[in-house]
Design a protein around this motif. Structure first.
Motif, PDB file in Angstrom:
ATOM      1  N   LYS A 156      11.284   1.938  -6.940  1.00 55.58           N
ATOM      2  CA  LYS A 156      10.417   3.038  -6.507  1.00 55.58           C
ATOM      3  C   LYS A 156       8.968   2.570  -6.400  1.00 55.58           C
ATOM      4  CE  LYS A 156       8.837   7.650  -7.911  1.00 55.58           C
ATOM      5  NZ  LYS A 156       8.950   8.710  -8.966  1.00 55.58           N
ATOM      6  N   LYS A 157       8.532   1.754  -7.355  1.00 58.82           N
ATOM      7  CA  LYS A 157       7.155   1.268  -7.363  1.00 58.82           C
ATOM      8  C   LYS A 157       6.873   0.329  -6.196  1.00 58.82           C
ATOM      9  CE  LYS A 157       6.578   1.718 -12.361  1.00 58.82           C
ATOM     10  NZ  LYS A 157       6.427   1.000 -13.668  1.00 58.82           N
ATOM     11  N   THR A 158       7.918  -0.296  -5.656  1.00 56.10           N
ATOM     12  CA  THR A 158       7.723  -1.178  -4.500  1.00 56.10           C
ATOM     13  C   THR A 158       7.755  -0.414  -3.183  1.00 56.10           C
ATOM     14  OG1 THR A 158      10.090  -1.646  -4.170  1.00 56.10           O
ATOM     15  CG2 THR A 158       8.902  -3.023  -5.760  1.00 56.10           C
ATOM     16  N   GLY A 159       8.040   0.903  -3.261  1.00 58.59           N
ATOM     17  CA  GLY A 159       8.132   1.708  -2.059  1.00 58.59           C
ATOM     18  C   GLY A 159       9.506   1.659  -1.415  1.00 58.59           C
ATOM     19  N   PHE A 160      10.486   1.133  -2.130  1.00 55.59           N
ATOM     20  CA  PHE A 160      11.820   0.937  -1.565  1.00 55.59           C
ATOM     21  C   PHE A 160      12.456   2.250  -1.139  1.00 55.59           C
ATOM     22  CE2 PHE A 160      16.411   0.510  -1.841  1.00 55.59           C
ATOM     23  CZ  PHE A 160      16.642  -0.671  -1.156  1.00 55.59           C
ATOM     24  N   PHE A 161      12.249   3.313  -1.893  1.00 57.14           N
ATOM     25  CA  PHE A 161      12.947   4.560  -1.610  1.00 57.14           C
ATOM     26  C   PHE A 161      12.346   5.355  -0.457  1.00 57.14           C
ATOM     27  CE2 PHE A 161      14.196   3.771  -6.064  1.00 57.14           C
ATOM     28  CZ  PHE A 161      15.548   3.585  -5.809  1.00 57.14           C
ATOM     29  N   LYS A 162      11.429   4.743   0.263  1.00 59.63           N
ATOM     30  CA  LYS A 162      10.980   5.346   1.517  1.00 59.63           C
ATOM     31  C   LYS A 162      12.063   5.176   2.582  1.00 59.63           C
ATOM     32  CE  LYS A 162       6.092   4.412   0.613  1.00 59.63           C
ATOM     33  NZ  LYS A 162       4.895   3.631   1.016  1.00 59.63           N
ATOM     34  N   VAL A 163      12.948   4.179   2.359  1.00 60.25           N
ATOM     35  CA  VAL A 163      13.982   3.899   3.358  1.00 60.25           C
ATOM     36  C   VAL A 163      15.404   3.998   2.797  1.00 60.25           C
ATOM     37  CG1 VAL A 163      12.501   2.430   4.745  1.00 60.25           C
ATOM     38  CG2 VAL A 163      13.795   1.425   2.869  1.00 60.25           C
ATOM     39  N   ALA A 164      15.545   4.332   1.531  1.00 66.26           N
ATOM     40  CA  ALA A 164      16.891   4.419   0.943  1.00 66.26           C
ATOM     41  C   ALA A 164      16.914   5.478  -0.146  1.00 66.26           C
ATOM     42  CB  ALA A 164      17.305   3.068   0.372  1.00 66.26           C
TER      43      ALA A 164
ATOM     44  N   ILE B 108       9.271  -7.919 -10.525  1.00 63.77           N
ATOM     45  CA  ILE B 108       9.234  -7.721  -9.068  1.00 63.77           C
ATOM     46  C   ILE B 108       8.300  -6.567  -8.713  1.00 63.77           C
ATOM     47  CG2 ILE B 108      10.595  -6.915  -7.084  1.00 63.77           C
ATOM     48  CD1 ILE B 108      12.963  -8.490  -8.273  1.00 63.77           C
ATOM     49  N   ALA B 109       8.424  -5.458  -9.475  1.00 61.15           N
ATOM     50  CA  ALA B 109       7.575  -4.296  -9.212  1.00 61.15           C
ATOM     51  C   ALA B 109       6.108  -4.626  -9.461  1.00 61.15           C
ATOM     52  CB  ALA B 109       8.008  -3.133 -10.097  1.00 61.15           C
ATOM     53  N   GLY B 110       5.856  -5.384 -10.530  1.00 60.25           N
ATOM     54  CA  GLY B 110       4.478  -5.766 -10.845  1.00 60.25           C
ATOM     55  C   GLY B 110       3.864  -6.636  -9.767  1.00 60.25           C
TER      56      GLY B 110
ATOM     57  N   LYS C  90       0.723  -5.781  -7.308  1.00 62.40           N
ATOM     58  CA  LYS C  90      -0.417  -6.698  -7.304  1.00 62.40           C
ATOM     59  C   LYS C  90      -0.749  -7.122  -5.881  1.00 62.40           C
ATOM     60  CE  LYS C  90      -1.989 -11.063  -9.347  1.00 62.40           C
ATOM     61  NZ  LYS C  90      -1.587 -12.225 -10.236  1.00 62.40           N
ATOM     62  N   ASN C  91       0.265  -7.439  -5.097  1.00 58.65           N
ATOM     63  CA  ASN C  91       0.042  -7.848  -3.707  1.00 58.65           C
ATOM     64  C   ASN C  91      -0.533  -6.691  -2.886  1.00 58.65           C
ATOM     65  OD1 ASN C  91       1.023 -10.412  -4.191  1.00 58.65           O
ATOM     66  ND2 ASN C  91       3.130  -9.909  -3.600  1.00 58.65           N
ATOM     67  N   GLU C  92      -0.059  -5.500  -3.181  1.00 59.75           N
ATOM     68  CA  GLU C  92      -0.560  -4.323  -2.449  1.00 59.75           C
ATOM     69  C   GLU C  92      -2.033  -4.091  -2.749  1.00 59.75           C
ATOM     70  OE1 GLU C  92       0.402   0.453  -1.977  1.00 59.75           O
ATOM     71  OE2 GLU C  92       1.753  -0.842  -3.115  1.00 59.75           O
TER      72      GLU C  92
ATOM     73  N   ALA D 244      -4.172  -6.370  -3.660  1.00 60.83           N
ATOM     74  CA  ALA D 244      -4.944  -7.453  -3.054  1.00 60.83           C
ATOM     75  C   ALA D 244      -5.176  -7.194  -1.564  1.00 60.83           C
ATOM     76  CB  ALA D 244      -4.203  -8.786  -3.233  1.00 60.83           C
ATOM     77  N   GLN D 245      -4.179  -6.610  -0.906  1.00 66.05           N
ATOM     78  CA  GLN D 245      -4.324  -6.303   0.518  1.00 66.05           C
ATOM     79  C   GLN D 245      -5.304  -5.185   0.765  1.00 66.05           C
ATOM     80  OE1 GLN D 245      -0.365  -5.502   1.880  1.00 66.05           O
ATOM     81  NE2 GLN D 245       0.331  -7.622   1.671  1.00 66.05           N
ATOM     82  N   ASP D 246      -5.433  -4.265  -0.194  1.00 60.63           N
ATOM     83  CA  ASP D 246      -6.362  -3.133  -0.045  1.00 60.63           C
ATOM     84  C   ASP D 246      -7.804  -3.535  -0.243  1.00 60.63           C
ATOM     85  OD1 ASP D 246      -4.220  -1.501   0.439  1.00 60.63           O
ATOM     86  OD2 ASP D 246      -4.036  -0.791  -1.635  1.00 60.63           O
ATOM     87  N   GLN D 247      -8.012  -4.673  -0.888  1.00 59.59           N
ATOM     88  CA  GLN D 247      -9.389  -5.095  -1.166  1.00 59.59           C
ATOM     89  C   GLN D 247     -10.042  -5.752   0.055  1.00 59.59           C
ATOM     90  OE1 GLN D 247      -9.111  -7.597  -4.629  1.00 59.59           O
ATOM     91  NE2 GLN D 247      -8.682  -5.898  -6.010  1.00 59.59           N
TER      92      GLN D 247
END
Length: 249
Positions: A195-203, A236-238, A242-244, A246-249
């Motif tokens: 859920k924290k990775t946004g996976f359930f937007k598509v499943a 994996i969620a962490g 973290k990558n998300e 970094a992309q927002d910055q």
């Protein structure tokens, strides 16, 4: 196989005599752990004992529960018996001998530690509903004639119980598999991490949880394996968050 680690679960049986016949079938195969979803007062004690004959002690010691989930929470594996297939009725249905082999690995032997395995049987008229079968981790089916596929409840129990009895000398996997209550913690960790990775937007979350619960129960995880899987998904969620960031910055 440790037959003391096998539980027979009857879900809202209607006929007291069938319950008695189930007790006799269990005794024939050295099983004693009877669990019933329902109320003891709904059954005619005399009718149960009449069919149980010398296995009345199984009825006397039977435990009663409000749901399959409650009845099997201490088990590492729960198999719902069904002859019907469908989208919501488990992707794969094991044969009795396949289920017995899996149960043997999970239950261990009388000299080694193991976890309890439940064989779940539905109401005489309707069998297990989709919702009830979803409370089980796997499905098992007993092949029978397409022209008359429905089995008497006690006959179904006898067939499954006999396969247990015949495999009782199987060797333990060498560790104690986690029970379903503990396994649900692992499934929840996987689900929350996804859920924290946004996976359930598509499943769908519920379908995914049922998928993991079925797969992991068949794997008979040890405590160490369950913990390792949890740590993997948490990491994996962490990393995803973290990558998300970094992309927002």
């Amino acid at each position: 196989m440790n037959l003391n680690k096998i539980a027979i679960v009857l879900v809202n049986p209607e006929e007291s005599r069938n319950v008695g016949a189930v007790c006799r079938a269990m005794a024939n195969n050295a099983l004693s752990d009877l669990r019933i979803v329902g109320l003891r007062e709904n059954f005619d004690d005399e009718h149960v004992r009449r069919l149980a004959i010398h296995a009345a002690d199984i009825w006397e010691n039977a435990k009663f529960f409000n749901s399959i989930t409650e009845a099997t929470k201490d088990c590492a594996l729960s198999a719902g018996t069904t002859r019907r297939r469908g989208k919501k009725r488990k992707d794969k249905l094991l044969l009795p001998e396949e289920f017995a082999k899996l149960a043997s690995d999970v239950s261990g032997t009388e000299k080694s530690k193991g976890q309890t395995v439940a064989a779940v049987f539905g109401n005489e008229r309707t069998g297990l509903s989709d919702e009830e079968l979803s409370e089980c981790t796997i499905g098992v089916t007993i092949p029978s004639s397409p022209g008359f596929a429905s089995l008497n409840l006690s006959h179904a129990v006898q067939i499954i119980a006999y396969h247990f009895f015949r495999t009782q000398t199987k060797i333990s996997p060498g560790y104690v598999p986690v029970n379903l209550e503990r396994l649900d913690k692992t499934v929840n960790t996987i689900s929350e991490s996804l859920k924290k990775t946004g996976f359930f937007k598509v499943a769908g979350r519920e379908d995914m949880e049922n998928f993991w619960r079925g797969i992991l129960s068949r794997a008979s995880l040890s405590e160490g394996e369950a913990s390792y899987i949890e740590k993997t998904f948490i990491k994996i969620a962490g990393l995803a968050q973290k990558n998300e960031s970094a992309q927002d910055q």
